[in-house]
Design a protein around this motif. Structure first.
Motif, mmCIF file in Angstrom:
data_model
loop_
_atom_site.group_PDB
_atom_site.id
_atom_site.type_symbol
_atom_site.label_atom_id
_atom_site.label_comp_id
_atom_site.label_asym_id
_atom_site.label_seq_id
_atom_site.Cartn_x
_atom_site.Cartn_y
_atom_site.Cartn_z
ATOM 1 N N PRO A 226 0.885 -1.067 -0.294
ATOM 2 C CA PRO A 226 -0.214 0.050 0.216
ATOM 3 C C PRO A 226 0.677 1.009 0.204
ATOM 4 O O PRO A 226 -0.030 2.420 -0.098
ATOM 5 C CB PRO A 226 -0.829 -0.034 1.881
ATOM 6 N N TYR A 227 2.050 1.081 0.380
ATOM 7 C CA TYR A 227 3.019 2.220 0.650
ATOM 8 C C TYR A 227 3.468 2.610 -1.095
ATOM 9 O O TYR A 227 4.147 3.475 -1.144
ATOM 10 C CB TYR A 227 4.283 1.936 1.011
ATOM 11 N N ARG A 228 3.200 2.127 -2.181
ATOM 12 C CA ARG A 228 3.640 2.060 -3.638
ATOM 13 C C ARG A 228 2.634 2.062 -4.882
ATOM 14 O O ARG A 228 2.880 2.634 -5.352
ATOM 15 C CB ARG A 228 4.993 0.836 -3.469
ATOM 16 N N VAL A 229 1.589 2.848 -3.627
ATOM 17 C CA VAL A 229 0.486 2.941 -4.611
ATOM 18 C C VAL A 229 -0.555 3.944 -4.528
ATOM 19 O O VAL A 229 -0.452 4.480 -3.129
ATOM 20 C CB VAL A 229 -0.820 1.737 -4.893
ATOM 21 N N SER A 230 -1.321 4.654 -5.050
ATOM 22 C CA SER A 230 -2.149 5.906 -4.911
ATOM 23 C C SER A 230 -3.622 5.485 -5.387
ATOM 24 O O SER A 230 -3.677 4.478 -6.229
ATOM 25 C CB SER A 230 -1.859 7.285 -5.004
ATOM 26 N N PHE A 231 -4.593 5.862 -4.410
ATOM 27 C CA PHE A 231 -6.191 5.401 -4.286
ATOM 28 C C PHE A 231 -7.041 6.186 -5.186
ATOM 29 O O PHE A 231 -7.105 7.353 -4.562
ATOM 30 C CB PHE A 231 -6.284 5.098 -3.649
ATOM 31 N N GLN A 232 -7.410 6.327 -6.623
ATOM 32 C CA GLN A 232 -8.033 7.034 -7.006
ATOM 33 C C GLN A 232 -9.532 7.114 -6.994
ATOM 34 O O GLN A 232 -10.233 6.214 -7.349
ATOM 35 C CB GLN A 232 -8.187 7.255 -8.331
ATOM 36 N N PRO A 233 -10.761 7.835 -6.218
ATOM 37 C CA PRO A 233 -11.572 7.055 -6.361
ATOM 38 C C PRO A 233 -13.099 8.221 -7.244
ATOM 39 O O PRO A 233 -12.029 8.401 -7.964
ATOM 40 C CB PRO A 233 -12.401 7.534 -4.989
ATOM 41 N N MET A 234 -13.867 7.166 -8.035
ATOM 42 C CA MET A 234 -14.438 7.594 -8.685
ATOM 43 C C MET A 234 -15.293 9.039 -8.598
ATOM 44 O O MET A 234 -15.426 9.679 -7.259
ATOM 45 C CB MET A 234 -15.516 7.278 -8.914
ATOM 46 N N ALA A 235 -14.708 9.977 -9.479
ATOM 47 C CA ALA A 235 -15.730 11.492 -9.008
ATOM 48 C C ALA A 235 -16.792 11.584 -9.974
ATOM 49 O O ALA A 235 -16.560 11.750 -11.125
ATOM 50 C CB ALA A 235 -14.362 12.848 -9.264
ATOM 51 N N PHE A 236 -17.767 12.460 -9.384
ATOM 52 C CA PHE A 236 -18.889 12.479 -10.198
ATOM 53 C C PHE A 236 -19.499 14.072 -9.595
ATOM 54 O O PHE A 236 -19.148 15.380 -8.987
ATOM 55 C CB PHE A 236 -19.938 12.211 -8.925
ATOM 56 N N TYR A 237 -19.146 14.534 -11.242
ATOM 57 C CA TYR A 237 -19.447 16.257 -11.048
ATOM 58 C C TYR A 237 -20.939 16.665 -11.098
ATOM 59 O O TYR A 237 -21.045 17.929 -11.741
ATOM 60 C CB TYR A 237 -18.728 16.436 -12.596
ATOM 61 N N HIS A 238 -21.443 16.334 -10.596
ATOM 62 C CA HIS A 238 -22.943 16.833 -10.571
ATOM 63 C C HIS A 238 -23.487 18.017 -8.696
ATOM 64 O O HIS A 238 -24.423 18.010 -8.920
ATOM 65 C CB HIS A 238 -23.746 15.874 -10.478
ATOM 66 N N ASN A 239 -22.219 17.707 -8.123
ATOM 67 C CA ASN A 239 -22.233 18.712 -6.447
ATOM 68 C C ASN A 239 -22.521 20.194 -6.947
ATOM 69 O O ASN A 239 -23.489 20.450 -6.182
ATOM 70 C CB ASN A 239 -20.922 18.341 -5.776
ATOM 71 N N ASN A 240 -22.191 20.968 -7.420
ATOM 72 C CA ASN A 240 -22.159 21.920 -7.760
ATOM 73 C C ASN A 240 -22.718 22.337 -9.134
ATOM 74 O O ASN A 240 -23.163 23.788 -9.830
ATOM 75 C CB ASN A 240 -21.686 22.916 -8.420
ATOM 76 N N VAL A 241 -24.245 21.263 -9.405
ATOM 77 C CA VAL A 241 -24.663 21.724 -10.514
ATOM 78 C C VAL A 241 -25.659 22.626 -10.389
ATOM 79 O O VAL A 241 -26.162 22.999 -11.603
ATOM 80 C CB VAL A 241 -25.861 20.219 -11.270
ATOM 81 N N TRP A 242 -26.366 23.129 -9.735
ATOM 82 C CA TRP A 242 -26.960 24.305 -9.220
ATOM 83 C C TRP A 242 -26.492 25.494 -9.062
ATOM 84 O O TRP A 242 -26.645 26.772 -8.667
ATOM 85 C CB TRP A 242 -28.157 23.937 -8.294
#
Length: 242
Positions: A226-242
């Motif tokens: 785990p000390y040689r990797v990074s974890f990228q979550p899925m990003a949903f771009y609707h948080n600031n939709v309004w």
């Protein structure tokens, strides 16, 4: 020329390449339309095909990620974590939240989200990183956040990135760089083991899934290195939709 200057120009050259290629594409397209229109047409068609293939490639993996996300969301990862990793509570999460003039409503929404996460908030250290050029506004917001949430988390660390540092580009990266050093000082003062700290870097308006930290802990503790990797979550771009 010193070695530091050579390194600076070398990395500066590497930074220029992506932007230069974009401009070169535009210039070649326009130039060929005058010099050799047929060649220009071929060039644009080839570029369009490449672009469609890239989008198709991205779409395939986006759909795969979406289905994996839907499957993962059905699991109670906090209970799974407690049942499968007895040492999970030995680890701390540090969450960096760089801000640059955002109002209290935005900052408070993010803290409220973290406070509601399905995880032990006493294992979470929040670094609220402000910019020196907004210090007066930021300090008022930081004081209100501390008053409201200081008993919720293990620690809320407030840092202020100095303005106008020589040779530094203003932005999120430089703010995080400064906040990282300040966080290290705090970690060292507690004597925490670096290997038992999981770092997340958010935007100030990032709203994480309730199971994010439990799932991240599972992935971290289950990974062979785990000390040689990074974890990228899925990003949903609707948080600031309004």
């Amino acid at each position: 020329m010193t070695s530091e200057q050579k390194n600076y120009y070398y990395y500066r050259f590497l930074e220029i390449i992506p932007g230069a290629l974009v401009w070169l594409t535009f210039l070649v397209s326009i130039s060929l339309s005058f010099i050799s229109p047929l060649a220009g047409i071929y060039f644009i068609i080839i570029y369009d095909i490449y672009f469609v293939l890239r989008i198709t490639y991205m779409l395939i993996f986006l759909l795969i990620s979406w289905f994996k996300y839907r499957q993962a969301a059905k699991v109670d990862w906090y209970e799974y974590l407690k049942n499968h990793h007895q040492n999970w509570n030995q680890y701390y999460h540090i969450i960096f939240l760089p801000t640059a003039g955002e109002p209290l409503e935005v900052v408070d929404t993010t803290f409220a989200n973290l406070a509601q996460a399905k995880y032990d908030q006493k294992k979470m250290i929040i670094v609220l990183a402000g910019e020196g050029r907004y210090q007066e506004q930021f300090q008022k917001i930081a004081d209100q956040i501390l008053t409201k949430y200081q008993n919720t988390f293990y620690k809320i660390l407030i840092t202020i990135h100095p303005d106008g540092l020589i040779g530094e580009v203003k932005g999120k990266g430089s703010n995080l760089y400064h906040a990282g050093y300040e966080a290290k000082k705090y970690i060292d003062s507690l004597g925490l083991d670096y290997k038992k700290i999981i770092v997340s870097t958010f935007d100030i308006d990032t709203i994480s899934h309730p199971d994010y930290f439990a799932y991240l802990s599972n992935r971290f503790l289950s990974h062979p290195n785990p000390y040689r990797v990074s974890f990228q979550p899925m990003a949903f771009y609707h948080n600031n939709v309004w």
